[in-house]
Design an enzyme around this catalytic site. Structure first.
Site, PDB file in Angstrom:
ATOM      1  N   CYS B 200      38.729  43.602  48.753  1.00  0.00           N
ATOM      2  CA  CYS B 200      37.681  42.805  48.356  1.00  0.00           C
ATOM      3  C   CYS B 200      38.098  41.397  47.667  1.00  0.00           C
ATOM      4  O   CYS B 200      37.649  40.343  47.577  1.00  0.00           O
ATOM      5  CB  CYS B 200      36.898  43.729  47.338  1.00  0.00           C
ATOM      6  SG  CYS B 200      35.765  44.792  48.329  1.00  0.00           S
ATOM      7  N   CYS B 363      47.692  29.325  48.291  1.00  0.00           N
ATOM      8  CA  CYS B 363      46.612  29.843  48.612  1.00  0.00           C
ATOM      9  C   CYS B 363      45.865  30.193  47.322  1.00  0.00           C
ATOM     10  O   CYS B 363      46.149  29.482  46.109  1.00  0.00           O
ATOM     11  CB  CYS B 363      46.453  31.254  49.687  1.00  0.00           C
ATOM     12  SG  CYS B 363      47.358  32.374  48.736  1.00  0.00           S
TER      13      CYS B 363
END
Ligand SMILES: [Zn+2]
Lengths: 91, 405
Positions: B200, B363
């Protein structure tokens, strides 16, 4: 016939949630799916060609592993396949 | 399933509180006393655990155990509704206990401020009748399953991913008229290799989804306790919030299951981190699924401080951002000429990159970029480095005005 793809598989299938394929058996339909979206192959199948242990394929609501003919089970046009990997989120 | 052993009668206050249960003939005084005598263990006080603990408390479950070792973070608040804004930085257990008692002071809360492990799981489970899995990673999910099978306790399971959820009751013990139910291993014999399924934290989750799934778990818990209705045993409920479609798959007990089958090979709790591969909790998608089996271990890295000083010195460095466009909108290194190519597109847009150029890939936190660095090195890019800690580290240590997500 329709193959349902849950969210984790969609990045490998052009973000599609349902794919229409034809095939007279589950194995044929799966081959058709993979030839359309080759990136799915590594996710669904292990190197030995078996479906991975965290992926289940359901013919309608039946787990294909428990069908007498397994992947060779015959398909009708009204059948659906669902490919369901395990997910772990919860927090 | 759990007959009340020492059912203290309800006080007048409790009778008022539970009036709408008591006038339901299917629950009534008998059902309410079963709830009061019940002991439910909630593993995790996060997305699934929040609505679960709150509703079970409201419903009058007598003893609620909660296992969690985490601290409330601002990014929890969009879904973990048991924790409030003022709880950020406080232990989740303290915060959850306060809310549970605020909802219903009759509930006994037992707090376990620990990670659930093979060493403590059976000892913790011992004093509970129903175990609810509200965790977020594969090792703990297999651990809970195995501990439930070994101790003969039902595992009320729920998991979520982005817009989808799954729920079932695993390892339900046999009762009169009902055979032992399938376990999690019967359905998913193996976990995914690390890196194959995003968490998640990396993949995101719609805030209401754990509420939806957590309440299905709460419903099943109350049904197990009271014996009401048809429990979600031998069925896997698939919840698709975007289509708002609920589907149901049949589950079977696998006769060859290593823990609940006839020839069981697992007779005690094992090392679940090892079973699931190291790093199974933090993972994400990769440019090519086949290439994710082996995680790179010694990739060339650069710290955010190094990158900043090189960029300030006008060194010729190409910054490659491999996040998604919606993440780029939140914050980016565009001022330093960063180019956005989402991880999933790197393979097909590889020709936009120069193998001779010094490239630093980033990222959000460094997981996805590490995979891209590994991939590019396999493609012959020699001067490519991973930005350690990703843009989060940049926000922490270089530009404190940058938002974090
Ligand atoms: Zn089993």
């Amino acid at each position: 016939m329709k193959i349902f793809l849950p969210t984790p598989l969609r990045p490998y299938a052009d973000k599609r949630s349902v794919v229409d394929v034809s095939g007279s058996t589950i194995a044929e339909a799966m081959r058709a799916l993979i030839s359309q979206y080759p990136d799915l192959k590594g996710y669904i199948y292990a190197d030995d060609g078996n479906v991975r242990g965290f992926v289940n394929i359901y013919l309608n609501d039946e787990d294909v592993r428990y069908l007498p003919a397994k992947m060779n089970a015959a398909l009708r046009d009204s059948d659906t396949l669902t490919i369901m990997p395990s997910i772990a989120g919860g927090r | 399933m759990t007959a009340p052993t020492k059912s203290a009668p309800l006080s007048n206050d409790e009778i008022q509180r539970y009036a709408r249960h008591l006038i339901l003939p299917e629950v009534g005084m008998e059902g309410q006393l079963k709830l009061k005598a019940a002991r439910v263990l909630c593993v995790g006080a996060g997305g699934l655990g929040s609505p679960l603990a709150m509703y079970l408390a409201a419903a009058g479950v007598g003893t609620l155990g909660i296992v969690d070792f985490d601290v409330v973070d601002a990014s929890n608040l969009h879904r973990q509704i048991i924790h409030f804004t003022q709880d950020v930085g406080r232990p989740k257990l303290t915060s959850a206990e306060e809310k549970v008692h605020g909802i219903n002071p009759n509930v006994t809360v037992r707090k376990f401020e620990t990670r659930l492990t093979s060493a403590n799981a059976l000892e913790i489970f011992k004093d509970f009748d129903v175990i609810v899995d509200g965790t977020d990673n594969f090792p703990t999910r297999y651990l809970i399953n195995d501990a439930c099978v070994l101790s003969g306790k039902p595992n009320v399971y729920g998991s979520i991913f982005r817009f989808e959820g799954q729920a079932s009751i695993f390892a339900a013990p046999a009762t009169e008229g009902r055979q032992q139910g399938p376990c999690y291993r019967c359905v998913y014999p193996e976990p995914p290799p690390p890196g194959m399924v995003p968490s998640c934290a990396e993949g995101g989750v719609l805030g209401i989804l754990p509420g939806l799934v957590g309440l299905i778990q709460a419903t099943e818990t109350i049904k197990l306790i009271t014996g009401l209705g048809e429990p979600l045993i031998g069925r896997l409920l698939l919840i698709d919030a975007l289509a708002m479609r609920f589907r149901e798959m049949k589950l079977r007990k696998n006769p060859d299951c290593p823990i609940c089958g006839t020839k069981r090979t697992i007779t005690k709790l094992i090392d679940y981190e090892q079973f699931c591969g190291v790093g199974a909790t933090a993972a994400s998608q990769s440019p090519s699924p086949e290439k994710t089996q082996t995680m790179p271990n010694a990739l060339p890295e650069m710290t955010v401080e190094e990158l900043k000083s090189k960029l300030d010195a006008k060194e010729n460095i190409f910054v490659l951002d491999v996040r998604e466009p919606h993440e780029y909108q939140i914050c980016n290194l565009g001022d330093y000429g960063a180019k956005l190519i989402p991880m999933g597109d790197v393979q097909k847009r590889q020709q936009e990159l120069d193998p001779e150029q010094h490239i630093v890939v980033h990222c959000r936190s460094g997981v996805r970029s590490a995979k891209v660095v590994d991939f590019l090195r396999q493609q012959g890019f020699e001067k490519v480095q991973n930005l350690a800690g990703g843009i989060l580290a940049w926000a922490d240590r270089i530009d404190k005005t940058m938002p974090k997500y």
